[in-house]
Scaffold this motif. Structure first.
Motif, PDB file in Angstrom:
ATOM      1  N   LEU A 195      -1.114  27.506  50.774  1.00  0.00           N
ATOM      2  CA  LEU A 195       0.291  27.863  50.568  1.00  0.00           C
ATOM      3  C   LEU A 195       1.224  26.769  51.077  1.00  0.00           C
ATOM      4  O   LEU A 195       2.170  26.367  50.380  1.00  0.00           O
ATOM      5  CB  LEU A 195       0.589  29.193  51.247  1.00  0.00           C
ATOM      6  N   TRP A 196       0.981  26.294  52.278  1.00  0.00           N
ATOM      7  CA  TRP A 196       1.815  25.230  52.810  1.00  0.00           C
ATOM      8  C   TRP A 196       1.608  23.932  52.031  1.00  0.00           C
ATOM      9  O   TRP A 196       2.549  23.144  51.833  1.00  0.00           O
ATOM     10  CB  TRP A 196       1.532  25.002  54.297  1.00  0.00           C
ATOM     11  N   GLU A 219       3.849  23.907  49.017  1.00  0.00           N
ATOM     12  CA  GLU A 219       5.231  23.601  49.410  1.00  0.00           C
ATOM     13  C   GLU A 219       5.396  22.119  49.732  1.00  0.00           C
ATOM     14  O   GLU A 219       6.351  21.471  49.275  1.00  0.00           O
ATOM     15  CB  GLU A 219       5.605  24.460  50.624  1.00  0.00           C
ATOM     16  N   GLU A 220       4.478  21.566  50.484  1.00  0.00           N
ATOM     17  CA  GLU A 220       4.621  20.180  50.951  1.00  0.00           C
ATOM     18  C   GLU A 220       4.339  19.154  49.852  1.00  0.00           C
ATOM     19  O   GLU A 220       4.686  17.968  50.008  1.00  0.00           O
ATOM     20  CB  GLU A 220       3.708  19.959  52.148  1.00  0.00           C
ATOM     21  N   ASP A 242       5.410  19.751  46.662  1.00  0.00           N
ATOM     22  CA  ASP A 242       6.364  20.087  45.603  1.00  0.00           C
ATOM     23  C   ASP A 242       5.680  20.734  44.400  1.00  0.00           C
ATOM     24  O   ASP A 242       6.010  20.455  43.235  1.00  0.00           O
ATOM     25  CB  ASP A 242       7.135  18.831  45.146  1.00  0.00           C
ATOM     26  N   ASN A 252       5.663  24.081  43.892  1.00  0.00           N
ATOM     27  CA  ASN A 252       6.137  25.455  44.076  1.00  0.00           C
ATOM     28  C   ASN A 252       6.070  26.298  42.812  1.00  0.00           C
ATOM     29  O   ASN A 252       6.194  27.518  42.878  1.00  0.00           O
ATOM     30  CB  ASN A 252       7.577  25.442  44.598  1.00  0.00           C
ATOM     31  N   ALA A 291       5.415  33.310  52.089  1.00  0.00           N
ATOM     32  CA  ALA A 291       5.443  32.064  51.325  1.00  0.00           C
ATOM     33  C   ALA A 291       6.271  32.219  50.046  1.00  0.00           C
ATOM     34  O   ALA A 291       7.002  31.299  49.659  1.00  0.00           O
ATOM     35  CB  ALA A 291       4.022  31.626  50.981  1.00  0.00           C
ATOM     36  N   HIS A 292       6.162  33.365  49.418  1.00  0.00           N
ATOM     37  CA  HIS A 292       6.981  33.591  48.228  1.00  0.00           C
ATOM     38  C   HIS A 292       8.464  33.617  48.594  1.00  0.00           C
ATOM     39  O   HIS A 292       9.297  33.023  47.905  1.00  0.00           O
ATOM     40  CB  HIS A 292       6.604  34.907  47.545  1.00  0.00           C
ATOM     41  N   GLN A 346       9.947  32.203  51.227  1.00  0.00           N
ATOM     42  CA  GLN A 346      10.449  30.919  51.718  1.00  0.00           C
ATOM     43  C   GLN A 346      10.306  29.786  50.709  1.00  0.00           C
ATOM     44  O   GLN A 346      11.169  28.901  50.637  1.00  0.00           O
ATOM     45  CB  GLN A 346       9.722  30.543  53.010  1.00  0.00           C
ATOM     46  N   PHE A 347       9.200  29.799  49.935  1.00  0.00           N
ATOM     47  CA  PHE A 347       8.899  28.658  49.068  1.00  0.00           C
ATOM     48  C   PHE A 347       9.094  28.962  47.581  1.00  0.00           C
ATOM     49  O   PHE A 347       8.972  28.061  46.752  1.00  0.00           O
ATOM     50  CB  PHE A 347       7.448  28.195  49.271  1.00  0.00           C
ATOM     51  N   ASP A 348       9.317  30.244  47.249  1.00  0.00           N
ATOM     52  CA  ASP A 348       9.527  30.672  45.865  1.00  0.00           C
ATOM     53  C   ASP A 348       8.307  30.394  44.987  1.00  0.00           C
ATOM     54  O   ASP A 348       8.421  30.077  43.802  1.00  0.00           O
ATOM     55  CB  ASP A 348      10.767  29.997  45.271  1.00  0.00           C
ATOM     56  N   ILE A 349       7.112  30.515  45.562  1.00  0.00           N
ATOM     57  CA  ILE A 349       5.875  30.347  44.805  1.00  0.00           C
ATOM     58  C   ILE A 349       5.562  31.656  44.064  1.00  0.00           C
ATOM     59  O   ILE A 349       5.605  32.718  44.675  1.00  0.00           O
ATOM     60  CB  ILE A 349       4.706  29.996  45.755  1.00  0.00           C
TER      61      ILE A 349
END
Length: 389
Positions: free
Chosen positions: A129-130, A133-134, A136, A138, A198-199, A201-204
Motif C-alpha cells: 500500500l505504501w 503511494e510512494e 505514484d 495510486n 490507505a484508501h 489517505q492515498f485514494d487507492i
C-alpha cells in the motif's frame, strides 16, 4: 497493462493467476517466496497433490492453454526493498494480493508463530500500500483476499462490508468491528483497517475480498494437465475442515464431528473463488468502483455435520466406506450457531455458483484417490503433534 498476483504459488493464488492469464493478453506476473511449502514441511506434512515449481507450471500453461503472458518472480513481500524493486520495474495496474500465512492453528502454536504470522501478513500489505503511494501508482486497483473470519460468529446476519451504529439517536455507517478468533484472522482485520486508511489517505481503489473456507481441487484451467494442479493440504494446521474430512475418508479414518456439529460456516468452491478474483482483476477501470468495496466471497453457509455426511455419501461413489462419528466437543463454541452472511455483491460479480459442495467433494475424491499413499504416509498429521523448532 500489468497484473501482479501475489501468493502465486498458493492454493488460490496459482489458479487465479492462471485464469487471469488465459483471459487477457496483458502481462500477468505471479509473485511468491515459496514459504507455504516450508510451513507445511515444518509441521511434518506435504501437499497431497504433487505441485510443480513455477517454471514447470508456466511451461505447461503455454503448452495446454497457449498462455504466453504469464511469468514469475520470487521474493519476500515483507521485505520493503523487494517491494520497491517490484513496483519500480513492473508498475502494475492491478495487484491481486493473495499472499499470507493463512493458518489459524499455525498462528496459535506459540508466541513465535503468532508474531511471525502478524509481521509477515501485515508487513506485506503495508509495504504494498505504501509502495503504491510512494511510486505514484495510486490508480492501481488493489484487490486483497482477506477472510470471512474477520466477522467472528455474531448472532445477527453478517453484512457485506460495514455495519450501522446508533448512539443517542444518531446513526452512521462504520467498518465492521474486528471479531476475529485467532492471531491469523486478526491480521486480516488489521489489513482491512489499513486498506481503509490507505484508501482514505492515498485514494487507492481497493477491493476487500473476504474469502470463505474454500473447497475443491480443480478449476477449469487446472484440469488440463497434472503440471497445472494446485496444492492440497490435509493436515491439522493447513488443511481446512472439508479437506481434512475428505483425506480422513481416503485413509480409512472415521470422519470426526465434535458435538452436534450443527454450527454453520461460510464456504465457497475454488472455482467460484478464482472466478471472482479474475472478474475484479480484469474489470475495465471505467467500470470498477473507485471507492473501497467489500465482497463476501462466499456462496453459502454449510454445517459441519452436513460436510461430514456429504463426504460419506459421495464416498460411496468411490467405494470408500466412510463412518461419521460424533465426539465430545473439546472447544468452547455454540454447536448450533446458524451463521447468516450476505453475499449479493459477490454473487453479482460471478453471476451464479459454478460448483456446489457435493460437486467439490467429487473433485476432491477424484484427485485424492490417486494419492492415497501420500495421505496414508502422513495420517498422523490429522492431529496436532510435536513440531520442529
Amino acid at each position: 497493462m500489468t497484473i501482479i498476483v501475489t501468493g502465486g504459488d498458493g492454493y488460490i493464488g496459482w489458479p487465479a493467476a492462471l485464469r487471469i492469464a488465459t483471459r487477457t493478453d496483458d502481462r500477468v506476473l505471479a509473485v511468491d517466496n515459496f514459504a507455504r511449502r516450508d510451513w507445511v514441511e515444518e509441521v511434518g506434512s506435504v501437499s497431497a497433490v504433487p505441485v510443480g515449481w513455477m517454471d514447470e507450471r508456466i511451461e505447461a500453461a503455454e503448452e495446454v492453454h497457449g498462455v504466453t503472458n504469464l511469468s514469475f518472480v520470487q521474493g519476500d513481500l515483507a521485505e520493503k526493498s523487494f517491494v520497491e524493486e517490484l513496483l519500480t520495474v513492473h508498475e502494475p495496474d492491478v495487484i491481486v494480493h493473495a499472499a499470507a500465512q493463512p493458518s489459524a492453528p499455525y498462528s496459535q502454536i506459540n508466541g513465535e508463530r503468532a508474531n511471525y504470522t502478524q509481521h509477515n501478513n501485515m508487513q506485506a500489505t503495508r509495504n504494498l500500500l505504501w509502495g503504491l503511494e510512494e511510486h505514484d501508482l495510486n490508480d492501481t486497483h488493489f484487490i486483497e483476499t482477506t477472510t470471512t473470519g474477520v466477522y467472528g460468529a455474531p448472532e445477527f446476519p453478517i453484512p457485506e462490508g460495514g455495519a450501522v451504529m446508533e448512539n443517542q439517536g444518531e446513526r452512521d455507517d462504520v467498518p465492521f468491528p474486528a471479531m476475529a478468533g485467532s492471531w491469523y484472522h486478526l491480521t486480516k482485520s488489521h489489513d482491512a483497517a489499513n486498506m481503509r486508511l490507505a484508501h482514505s489517505q492515498f485514494d487507492i481503489p481497493i477491493s476487500d475480498v473476504r474469502t470463505a473456507i474454500t473447497y475443491g481441487t480443480e478449476t477449469e484451467e487446472t484440469r488440463g494437465d497434472d503440471r497445472l494442479k494446485t496444492r492440497f493440504d490435509f493436515d491439522y494446521y493447513f488443511g481446512t475442515v472439508g479437506h481434512r474430512f475428505a483425506a480422513q475418508a481416503v485413509a480409512g479414518y472415521p470422519v470426526t464431528v465434535y458435538g452436534k456439529g450443527e454450527q454453520r460456516k461460510p464456504f465457497i468452491s475454488l472455482e467460484d473463488a478464482v472466478e471472482g478474483l479474475a472478474e475484479l482483476a480484469l474489470a475495465d477501470p471505467d467500470d470498477r468502483p473507485d471507492d473501497l468495496t467489500v465482497y463476501n466471497q462466499v456462496t453459502r453457509a454449510i454445517s459441519i455435520v452436513e460436510i461430514a455426511e456429504t463426504i460419506a455419501d459421495v464416498g460411496d461413489e468411490f467405494e470408500l466406506d466412510v463412518d461419521v462419528e460424533h465426539f465430545e466437543n473439546p472447544r468452547d463454541e455454540d454447536e448450533t450457531h446458524k451463521m447468516e452472511i450476505e453475499n449479493d455483491r459477490y454473487m453479482d460479480l460471478i453471476g451464479e455458483q459454478a460448483q456446489d459442495f457435493e460437486g467439490g467433494v467429487r473433485d476432491i475424491f477424484g484427485t485424492l484417490t490417486q494419492y492415497d499413499d501420500t495421505i496414508e504416509a502422513h495420517e498422523d498429521r490429522f492431529l496436532p503433534g510435536v513440531l520442529e523448532e
